[in-house]
Structure formats: structure tokens, C-alpha cells
Write a protein that holds these residues in place. Sequence first.
Motif, mmCIF file in Angstrom:
data_model
loop_
_atom_site.group_PDB
_atom_site.id
_atom_site.type_symbol
_atom_site.label_atom_id
_atom_site.label_comp_id
_atom_site.label_asym_id
_atom_site.label_seq_id
_atom_site.Cartn_x
_atom_site.Cartn_y
_atom_site.Cartn_z
ATOM 1 N N CYS A 1 0.856 -1.179 0.000
ATOM 2 C CA CYS A 1 0.000 0.000 0.000
ATOM 3 C C CYS A 1 0.893 1.230 0.000
ATOM 4 N N LEU A 2 0.732 2.066 -0.997
ATOM 5 C CA LEU A 2 1.525 3.286 -1.143
ATOM 6 C C LEU A 2 0.682 4.471 -0.695
ATOM 7 N N ALA B 1 -2.955 2.184 -3.893
ATOM 8 C CA ALA B 1 -2.541 3.574 -3.692
ATOM 9 C C ALA B 1 -3.612 4.214 -2.828
ATOM 10 N N LEU B 2 -3.212 4.851 -1.746
ATOM 11 C CA LEU B 2 -4.124 5.428 -0.758
ATOM 12 C C LEU B 2 -3.923 6.934 -0.680
ATOM 13 N N VAL C 1 -11.320 10.394 -4.192
ATOM 14 C CA VAL C 1 -10.662 9.088 -4.264
ATOM 15 C C VAL C 1 -10.030 8.724 -2.921
ATOM 16 N N LEU C 2 -10.361 7.533 -2.437
ATOM 17 C CA LEU C 2 -9.773 6.966 -1.229
ATOM 18 C C LEU C 2 -8.603 6.057 -1.615
ATOM 19 N N ALA D 1 -3.064 9.602 -5.422
ATOM 20 C CA ALA D 1 -3.144 8.152 -5.620
ATOM 21 C C ALA D 1 -3.596 7.786 -7.029
ATOM 22 N N GLU D 2 -4.644 8.414 -7.513
ATOM 23 C CA GLU D 2 -5.141 8.072 -8.842
ATOM 24 C C GLU D 2 -4.158 8.511 -9.922
ATOM 25 N N GLU D 3 -3.605 9.695 -9.789
ATOM 26 C CA GLU D 3 -2.616 10.186 -10.752
ATOM 27 C C GLU D 3 -1.405 9.244 -10.801
#
Length: 166
Positions: free
Chosen positions: A10-11, A68-69, A54-55, A17-19
Motif C-alpha cells: 500500500c503506497l 494507492a491510498l 478518491v480513497l 493516488a489516482e494520478e
Amino acid sequence: MQIVSKIVPCLWFDHQAEEAARFYTGVFPGGRIHLVTRYPKAGREIHGREAGSVLTVEFELAGQRFTALNGGPVFTFNEALSLQVMCEDQQEIDHFWSRLGEGGDPRAQQCGWLKDRFGVSWQVVPQEMLQYLVDPDPAKVERSFAAMLQMKKLDIAALKRAHEGK
């Protein structure tokens, strides 16, 4: 929903995160995003995020799942954790070095390591590097290691020449 991997790195990102997941899946052939989760209204007083933002982003690179968080600015990446990309040839090294390094920190490049624009550290390494470092001939190991220390992006041909003493 079925869990595919027992261990999924988990980063933690502030808000990228989405990018980041879109960037990484564009760098690795066959990379893909599996799932995007969003913050609900609940807990806004704790997490401070707008409902619907985005979570997490579940994505896959070279068969490895990642999360990705968007957790906020509390934690940042450092070199204590890096992701290794084991490359088959110089073309792969050149590809991953160039793409992952786009917008990253050029001062954080040494011995095949680089830091990307999100602060994640990567090691872009030829698969045969381990063979050079565990060779039973200590002189070969010394030459290979000394050559690697002089490089930013690793050069397979130069490493091989050093290993062979040429």
C-alpha cells in the motif's frame, strides 16, 4: 470480491493516488487499474476528505497488485523502501529508467536507484546483477560492485566488462 495476492503493498499519497496509479500503469506494459474506492460522508471530521473523492486505487504492475491510498500529508516516502524492477536487457533498463524518472529527483539517482515524481524510490536493475555480486571469485565481485558504484543508470555491457575484467 476475491483477494488475489496475500501481500499487497500500500503506497500512501497525500492526494495523488489516482494520478500515480495512472502514471505507473502507463509505464509498465499490461499495467491496469482494477478498482477505485471513494471516501464516504462518514468520518469526514477524522479524514477531512470530501465525500466522493478518491480513497484508494487498486492497480497491477507486472502481475503484482498494489493499493494507492490518499491518506493526506502525514506520511511521505523515503529510500527505506524501494521497488525493484528486474530488467531482462538494456532496452528495458532504458525504458523504465527514463519513464519512472520523468519529473523525479535527479539528485536521488545512484547505482540503479531513482526517485519518481511522487517520491517513490525504484531500483532499475538487470536480472544478472545478482550473479555478479555472488560470484565465487571475489575479484569479479569487487570489479562489478566498483563499476556499479560509478553509475546512475546501470549499463549491462559495462557491468559485464567489469565482471570479466575487460
